[in-house]
Scaffold this motif. Structure first.
Motif, mmCIF file in Angstrom:
data_model
loop_
_atom_site.group_PDB
_atom_site.id
_atom_site.type_symbol
_atom_site.label_atom_id
_atom_site.label_comp_id
_atom_site.label_asym_id
_atom_site.label_seq_id
_atom_site.Cartn_x
_atom_site.Cartn_y
_atom_site.Cartn_z
ATOM 1 N N GLY A 169 1.158 -0.855 -0.033
ATOM 2 C CA GLY A 169 -0.149 0.149 -0.114
ATOM 3 C C GLY A 169 0.524 1.735 0.055
ATOM 4 N N TYR A 170 1.907 1.369 0.640
ATOM 5 C CA TYR A 170 2.764 2.575 0.712
ATOM 6 C C TYR A 170 3.536 2.582 -0.482
ATOM 7 N N MET A 171 3.955 1.786 -1.575
ATOM 8 C CA MET A 171 4.228 1.706 -2.389
ATOM 9 C C MET A 171 3.294 1.874 -3.464
ATOM 10 N N ALA A 172 2.403 1.825 -3.382
ATOM 11 C CA ALA A 172 1.711 2.195 -4.010
ATOM 12 C C ALA A 172 0.969 3.713 -4.477
ATOM 13 N N ASP A 173 1.685 4.562 -3.223
ATOM 14 C CA ASP A 173 1.443 6.152 -2.470
ATOM 15 C C ASP A 173 2.860 6.747 -2.894
ATOM 16 N N VAL A 174 3.789 5.597 -3.070
ATOM 17 C CA VAL A 174 5.297 6.425 -3.409
ATOM 18 C C VAL A 174 5.330 6.203 -4.626
ATOM 19 N N LEU A 175 5.339 4.905 -5.507
ATOM 20 C CA LEU A 175 5.556 4.944 -7.034
ATOM 21 C C LEU A 175 4.461 4.439 -7.574
ATOM 22 N N GLY A 176 3.051 4.667 -6.970
ATOM 23 C CA GLY A 176 2.017 4.802 -7.693
ATOM 24 C C GLY A 176 0.825 3.969 -8.054
ATOM 25 N N ARG A 177 0.002 3.739 -8.390
ATOM 26 C CA ARG A 177 -1.515 3.018 -7.643
ATOM 27 C C ARG A 177 -1.098 2.235 -9.202
ATOM 28 N N ASN A 214 -11.613 7.306 3.655
ATOM 29 C CA ASN A 214 -11.556 7.752 2.528
ATOM 30 C C ASN A 214 -12.184 9.242 3.089
ATOM 31 N N GLN A 215 -12.934 9.689 3.531
ATOM 32 C CA GLN A 215 -13.248 11.184 3.866
ATOM 33 C C GLN A 215 -12.550 11.431 4.545
ATOM 34 N N ASN A 216 -11.965 10.841 5.863
ATOM 35 C CA ASN A 216 -10.990 11.469 7.251
ATOM 36 C C ASN A 216 -9.431 10.533 6.791
ATOM 37 N N THR A 217 -9.148 10.797 5.248
ATOM 38 C CA THR A 217 -7.703 10.614 5.290
ATOM 39 C C THR A 217 -7.168 10.447 4.331
ATOM 40 N N ALA A 218 -5.603 11.619 4.265
ATOM 41 C CA ALA A 218 -5.295 12.741 3.197
ATOM 42 C C ALA A 218 -4.459 11.341 1.937
ATOM 43 N N SER A 219 -4.478 12.043 0.961
ATOM 44 C CA SER A 219 -4.378 11.021 -0.525
ATOM 45 C C SER A 219 -3.038 11.007 -0.311
ATOM 46 N N ASP A 220 -1.791 11.193 -0.094
ATOM 47 C CA ASP A 220 -1.370 10.980 0.404
ATOM 48 C C ASP A 220 -0.619 9.411 0.665
ATOM 49 N N ILE A 221 -1.017 9.097 1.711
ATOM 50 C CA ILE A 221 -1.608 8.087 2.460
ATOM 51 C C ILE A 221 -2.599 7.048 2.406
ATOM 52 N N ARG A 222 -3.087 7.505 1.127
ATOM 53 C CA ARG A 222 -4.437 6.707 1.339
ATOM 54 C C ARG A 222 -4.305 5.271 0.673
ATOM 55 N N ALA A 223 -3.027 5.138 -0.233
ATOM 56 C CA ALA A 223 -3.502 3.469 -0.105
ATOM 57 C C ALA A 223 -3.285 2.263 0.879
ATOM 58 N N THR A 224 -1.980 3.443 1.640
ATOM 59 C CA THR A 224 -1.359 2.565 2.968
ATOM 60 C C THR A 224 -2.248 2.416 3.909
ATOM 61 N N VAL A 225 -3.583 3.869 4.168
ATOM 62 C CA VAL A 225 -4.316 3.456 5.501
ATOM 63 C C VAL A 225 -5.445 1.883 4.197
ATOM 64 N N LEU A 226 -5.762 2.508 3.321
ATOM 65 C CA LEU A 226 -6.912 1.009 3.348
ATOM 66 C C LEU A 226 -6.221 0.020 3.333
ATOM 67 N N SER A 227 -4.990 0.081 3.098
ATOM 68 C CA SER A 227 -3.835 -1.205 3.571
ATOM 69 C C SER A 227 -4.020 -2.241 4.949
ATOM 70 N N ILE A 228 -4.207 -1.251 5.585
ATOM 71 C CA ILE A 228 -4.081 -1.579 6.886
ATOM 72 C C ILE A 228 -5.358 -2.485 7.030
ATOM 73 N N ARG A 229 -6.702 -1.274 6.813
ATOM 74 C CA ARG A 229 -7.963 -2.223 7.288
ATOM 75 C C ARG A 229 -7.494 -3.773 6.727
ATOM 76 N N LYS A 280 10.412 9.614 0.226
ATOM 77 C CA LYS A 280 11.365 7.965 0.789
ATOM 78 C C LYS A 280 10.358 7.392 0.787
ATOM 79 N N THR A 281 10.466 5.929 0.673
ATOM 80 C CA THR A 281 9.778 4.748 1.044
ATOM 81 C C THR A 281 10.827 3.889 2.329
ATOM 82 N N THR A 282 10.284 4.515 3.393
ATOM 83 C CA THR A 282 11.086 3.919 3.876
ATOM 84 C C THR A 282 10.130 3.300 5.383
ATOM 85 N N MET A 283 10.551 1.935 5.777
ATOM 86 C CA MET A 283 9.424 1.075 6.971
ATOM 87 C C MET A 283 9.080 2.508 7.921
#
Length: 387
Positions: A57-65, A320-335, A189-192
């Protein structure tokens, strides 16, 4: 970019036109597996997703969906090729691993691509409507696949998996044709450490988002677990095998029906009422199934699926209403991470309990866990709303 939504429909179709689902438990049993083996295979899938879910999910936010969706669709195709030629537990385990990796790359990235496309087009308020349509398409696809899969299984139980590889291939060109929308913030940056900070924000700092994620995770667990209990439940109440595909199709059509109109229900009911409805009809439905048989069990299944169709797009919109775009895929991946790790833990237990004791008590056990988790999330939501 106007074609993005259509292309996402095709990717959804390639994921959800599941020809194998009406007969998969029977297929496994025909290959010498018992319920504990089947749930272990699904645990392997879940653990794979757990390990890769948030990084992907973070990769999708960094490198692109788009890039992650392309990789995910390719791996899905490979997974069903593996299923087509496998004949034992370890061959199926390799297939589940590949499909698990695929799921981790697609999960979150698809919904994030949809939301960001609508945001770029200044139509973000249509998200639950579009998500509902995509969810409906997925279930219409699964319903139609149930009929065709049953016919293919009449020739050979392996044939639905061979055909599924062809369906999975459709997602690859669809993903390649997507256009990445510009997002209003860029991850540098893509970091842990960055991933850890996002997880801390979601699970600790943003308490409202935490409540939505937790609730949606338990709701998702009900859907995932029920998919593997339905066929044993049909068998337990003496449903003829010829009816499996028909009932599976009908259940998925019921999800599609409510998913299409979910956005209207979202505007008509307060959030608390929606959350309570989902909790009592999905989690509570498991408990009722444990006490039911015959026609009453079928009615309860339809109620669970109807509410599930309504809940899925609405709960994603709450997040999604409570999430910024730059972390959206990561947040959905956390779910999805929470859903899969919980499933990986409890599914072998439920499978073992079903083999050694009985299905009814396993359903009651699962329903108690899911309902309790959703009610706790509602408590957190109400507490944060009051503050």
């Amino acid at each position: 970019m106007n074609n993005n939504i259509l292309l996402l429909y095709l990717i959804k179709f390639s994921k959800w036109f599941m020809l194998f689902m009406p007969i998969i438990v029977i297929f496994f049993q025909d290959n010498g597996l018992e319920m504990r083996h089947i749930f272990t295979l699904k645990a392997i899938n879940a653990i794979t997703v757990v390990i890769l879910e948030i990084p992907s999910g973070y990769m999708a936010d960094v490198l692109g969906r788009k890039k992650t969706l392309v990789l995910g669709t390719i791996l899905s195709f490979g997974g069903f090729i593996a299923y087509s030629i496998a004949y034992g537990f370890w061959g199926f385990a390799i297939a589940e691993f590949l499909i698990g990796v695929s799921m981790s790359f697609i999960s979150g990235a698809d919904s994030a691509m949809l939301y960001d496309t609508l945001f770029f087009q200044k139509k973000a308020d249509e998200y639950s409507k579009q998500e509902g349509r995509i969810t409906a398409l997925g279930n219409f696809s699964e319903a139609a696949a149930g009929i065709l899969g049953g016919l293919l299984a009449g020739v050979s139980l392996r044939l639905p998996f061979i055909a599924q590889a062809g369906v999975a291939f459709i997602g690859i060109p669809a993903a390649l044709l997507l256009i990445e929308p510009e997002i209003h913030q860029k991850v540098k940056k893509t970091t842990m450490l960055a991933i850890a900070k996002t997880m801390k924000y979601v699970l600790v700092q943003n308490k409202m988002l935490r409540a939505y994620i937790l609730f949606s995770s338990f709701a998702g667990m009900t859907s995932l677990t029920l998919a593997w209990f339905i066929q044993p439940f049909f068998t337990s109440i003496d449903i003829p095998l010829t009816w499996f595909g028909i009932l599976w199709t009908s259940l998925n059509l019921s999800v599609a029906l409510t998913a299409v109109f979910a956005y209207k229900l979202q505007s008509a009911l307060p959030k608390t009422a929606i959350l309570l409805m989902v909790a009592f009809f999905t989690g509570g439905g498991f408990i009722l199934l444990g006490f039911s048989n015959g026609i009453w069990g079928i009615i309860i299944l339809f109620l669970i699926y109807l509410v599930r169709g309504m809940g899925t797009p609405i709960l994603k919109d709450f997040i999604n209403q409570n999430t910024a775009s730059d972390i959206r895929a990561t947040v959905l991946s956390i779910r999805s991470f929470i859903i899969r790790i919980a499933f990986a833990v409890i599914s072998p237990l439920l499978g073992w309990y079903t083999d050694h004791y009985n299905l009814s008590d396993a359903l009651i056990m699962a329903g108690s866990i899911f309902t309790g988790g959703m009610l706790f999330a509602i408590f957190l939501y109400k507490k944060e709303k009051a503050s």
